[in-house]
Design an enzyme around this catalytic site. Structure first.
Site, PDB file in Angstrom:
ATOM      1  N   SER A 121      18.720 -14.545  12.631  1.00  0.00           N
ATOM      2  CA  SER A 121      19.750 -14.376  11.611  1.00  0.00           C
ATOM      3  C   SER A 121      19.370 -13.307  10.596  1.00  0.00           C
ATOM      4  O   SER A 121      20.182 -12.977   9.729  1.00  0.00           O
ATOM      5  CB  SER A 121      19.981 -15.705  10.875  1.00  0.00           C
ATOM      6  N   GLU A 154      27.895 -13.180  16.247  1.00  0.00           N
ATOM      7  CA  GLU A 154      27.741 -11.758  15.940  1.00  0.00           C
ATOM      8  C   GLU A 154      26.883 -11.124  17.026  1.00  0.00           C
ATOM      9  O   GLU A 154      25.745 -11.547  17.243  1.00  0.00           O
ATOM     10  CB  GLU A 154      27.073 -11.582  14.579  1.00  0.00           C
ATOM     11  N   ASN A 193      26.060 -13.190   7.087  1.00  0.00           N
ATOM     12  CA  ASN A 193      25.112 -13.526   6.035  1.00  0.00           C
ATOM     13  C   ASN A 193      25.250 -12.618   4.821  1.00  0.00           C
ATOM     14  O   ASN A 193      24.995 -13.049   3.688  1.00  0.00           O
ATOM     15  CB  ASN A 193      23.680 -13.495   6.566  1.00  0.00           C
TER      16      ASN A 193
END
Length: 312
Positions: A121, A154, A193
């Protein structure tokens, strides 16, 4: 049909077992790999629980649990787990040395044509791809928690990633029922994010400045922005409002928005005090009297109800 017939997922934790479940529900042959059978047994039970919740909420067929679970192979043998895989999802903890050691193993055992897909991430895809001999076959696939419920993935393109690999991975994810988006530049935080942290920074700033309580800031988001966002994203909403209106507001508001380049004192002080949120019982809110398993189950149910509404 997609070219990826055999899929391996390395790491059976919070994200890994969810990714494996997504693949199995999509009819793929999937192997879930972790360091020992005890860890894999925990993952197996969590997958069963997740499937039961999907079935209870009408998102999976009532008789599908055993057939889906039987289609997943569990192993602690890395070589056996990945040697036939066309696509290998990496979902181990976010520590660079661990990932580097894993990719060295994968290079040893995986087919030369296998695509490596990291669920990181935050670690740059270029950094991870550079640990391998196949940057052209390396891609980021950032699932969101819980992976078996949240549709978004993503798909992050590194500097060396071939475009056909990106397109093939996106095609697979769509086939599995996910909503892939193409992140064309390997930037920190990717898209989700960055947006999430921008909102959280402003929210924390409002609390730190004494503008409102944490409860009231969350209430504003949940009872206004959150009602629109599932159906109208922030850029489409600007079109509805009028870009001229947005610009006139932006001209005076942007300069007053929080733009700190370091974590705010409100966050840093909470962490220093050991108030880390749910995991310690206190954060911005007090969780000590809550049944967290029940809270999590209810929030997952609410997400599934919303997904059913969006698909109706």
């Amino acid at each position: 049909m997609n070219a990826y017939k055999q899929i391996a997922v390395v790491g059976s934790g919070i994200m890994g077992h969810g990714i494996a479940l997504v693949c199995a529900r999509g009819g793929k042959s999937v192997t879930l790999i972790d360091v020992n059978d005890d860890i894999l047994n925990v993952a197996r039970e969590k997958m069963r629980q997740a499937l039961r919740l999907l079935i209870e909420n009408g998102l999976a067929a009532e008789d599908s649990l055993e057939s889906i679970m039987n289609s997943i192979r569990f192993t602690s043998d890395m070589k056996q787990g990945v040697e036939q895989a066309d696509l290998i999802f990496e979902a181990i903890p976010e520590r660079v040395p661990l990932k580097e050691a894993l990719f060295k193993q994968l290079e040893q055992f995986a087919k030369s044509t296998a695509v490596f897909a990291s669920n990181t991430s935050g670690i740059p895809i270029n950094t991870l791809a550079g640990m391998t001999r196949r940057p052209q076959l390396f891609v980021g696939t950032h699932f969101f928690m819980p992976a078996h419920i949240v549709p978004l993935v993503e798909v992050v393109q590194g500097d060396g990633t071939r475009e056909d690999v990106i397109r093939d991975v996106m095609s697979l994810l769509a086939e599995l029922g996910k909503k892939p988006v193409w992140v064309r530049k390997d930037i920190p935080g990717f898209i989700g994010n960055r947006l999430q942290h921008a909102l959280a920074r402003e929210a924390m700033s409002l609390v730190q400045k004494g503008v409102a309580s944490a409860e009231d800031v969350d209430t504003v988001v949940r009872t206004s922005l959150a009602l629109r966002l599932p159906f109208t994203g922030p850029l489409e909403q600007r079109d509805f409002n009028g870009l001229d209106t947005h610009m006139s507001i932006a001209e005076y508001l942007y300069k007053d928005l929080e733009d700190s380049k370091t974590p705010l004192a409100l966050l840093a002080d909470a962490v220093a005090a050991g108030n880390l949120g749910v995991k310690t019982g206190k954060g911005f809110f007090d969780w000590t009297q809550k049944d967290m398993a029940a809270v999590t189950a209810e929030k997952n149910k609410q997400m599934m109800d919303l997904l059913k509404l969006m698909d109706s």
